[in-house]
Design a protein around this motif. Sequence first.
Motif, PDB file in Angstrom:
ATOM      1  N   THR A  20      -3.029  -4.728  -1.282  1.00 48.24           N
ATOM      2  CA  THR A  20      -1.579  -5.013  -0.520  1.00 48.24           C
ATOM      3  C   THR A  20      -0.890  -5.535  -1.625  1.00 48.24           C
ATOM      4  O   THR A  20       0.548  -5.085  -1.461  1.00 48.24           O
ATOM      5  CB  THR A  20      -1.884  -5.847   0.695  1.00 48.24           C
ATOM      6  N   ALA A  21      -1.256  -6.125  -2.567  1.00 48.73           N
ATOM      7  CA  ALA A  21      -0.413  -6.581  -3.887  1.00 48.73           C
ATOM      8  C   ALA A  21       0.420  -5.422  -4.299  1.00 48.73           C
ATOM      9  O   ALA A  21       1.223  -5.365  -5.196  1.00 48.73           O
ATOM     10  CB  ALA A  21      -1.095  -7.510  -4.850  1.00 48.73           C
ATOM     11  N   THR A  46       5.185   2.577  -1.128  1.00 50.90           N
ATOM     12  CA  THR A  46       4.643   3.185  -2.180  1.00 50.90           C
ATOM     13  C   THR A  46       3.185   2.476  -2.733  1.00 50.90           C
ATOM     14  O   THR A  46       3.282   1.268  -2.574  1.00 50.90           O
ATOM     15  CB  THR A  46       5.719   2.910  -3.506  1.00 50.90           C
ATOM     16  N   ASN A  47       2.437   3.364  -2.838  1.00 53.95           N
ATOM     17  CA  ASN A  47       1.052   2.711  -3.355  1.00 53.95           C
ATOM     18  C   ASN A  47       1.041   2.636  -4.978  1.00 53.95           C
ATOM     19  O   ASN A  47       0.690   3.750  -5.465  1.00 53.95           O
ATOM     20  CB  ASN A  47      -0.291   3.407  -2.777  1.00 53.95           C
ATOM     21  N   ASN A  48       1.318   1.678  -5.702  1.00 55.81           N
ATOM     22  CA  ASN A  48       1.159   1.534  -7.002  1.00 55.81           C
ATOM     23  C   ASN A  48      -0.131   1.092  -7.581  1.00 55.81           C
ATOM     24  O   ASN A  48      -0.315   0.965  -8.901  1.00 55.81           O
ATOM     25  CB  ASN A  48       2.306   0.628  -7.494  1.00 55.81           C
ATOM     26  N   GLY A  49      -1.282   1.103  -6.696  1.00 57.31           N
ATOM     27  CA  GLY A  49      -2.658   0.856  -7.242  1.00 57.31           C
ATOM     28  C   GLY A  49      -3.379   2.018  -7.647  1.00 57.31           C
ATOM     29  O   GLY A  49      -2.905   3.110  -7.603  1.00 57.31           O
ATOM     30  N   GLN A 128      -6.257  -5.957   5.782  1.00 54.32           N
ATOM     31  CA  GLN A 128      -5.200  -6.656   5.237  1.00 54.32           C
ATOM     32  C   GLN A 128      -3.889  -6.058   6.203  1.00 54.32           C
ATOM     33  O   GLN A 128      -3.838  -5.269   6.791  1.00 54.32           O
ATOM     34  CB  GLN A 128      -5.048  -6.191   3.799  1.00 54.32           C
ATOM     35  N   SER A 129      -2.951  -7.018   5.986  1.00 55.05           N
ATOM     36  CA  SER A 129      -1.600  -6.674   6.475  1.00 55.05           C
ATOM     37  C   SER A 129      -0.613  -6.993   5.497  1.00 55.05           C
ATOM     38  O   SER A 129      -0.709  -7.621   4.553  1.00 55.05           O
ATOM     39  CB  SER A 129      -1.407  -7.601   7.662  1.00 55.05           C
ATOM     40  N   LEU A 130       0.537  -6.393   5.532  1.00 55.57           N
ATOM     41  CA  LEU A 130       1.753  -6.668   4.696  1.00 55.57           C
ATOM     42  C   LEU A 130       3.042  -6.808   5.657  1.00 55.57           C
ATOM     43  O   LEU A 130       3.307  -5.738   6.546  1.00 55.57           O
ATOM     44  CB  LEU A 130       2.024  -5.031   3.919  1.00 55.57           C
TER      45      LEU A 130
END
Length: 145
Positions: A20-21, A46-49, A128-130
């Motif tokens: 989630t970070a 956007t998934n920057n992971g 997880q939640s955002l």
Amino acid sequence: MRRLVQLGAAVLLSVSTTATADLQVSEAKLRLLPGDLPAAGYFTLTNNGSQPVVLSGAQSPAFAQVMMHRSSLENGMASMQPIEQLEIPAGATLTFASGGYHLMLIHRQRELALGDQVEVNLQFADGQSLPVTLTAALPTALRRA
């Protein structure tokens, strides 16, 4: 053995927290209609992971129910289908916008006006939640270009 279990739990927790970070939300808007008509949530995720994530739902204290939907137009007929989950690959962006994927927010729990902030928690398959803040806007301000 106990130490191994603790180490494994720590690794899993760090992977989940990192997931989630690595997510970024932008352009978060709430299409506000009069009365108790359903609202729609739009945003870009956007998934920057380096790993894919699976969006599995959402909830909001401002609405009794939040569902993911996809609108489509085929042979001149508009339709809307519920979506159970969406995978966002590593490095990819998913857009929730008018005429496509969106959150359907039903049964307001409080009065809302243009410009109000609405908290929504995006939920992921890993538990997880955002938290995301949507800003209430007129439907005409949210049309696709």
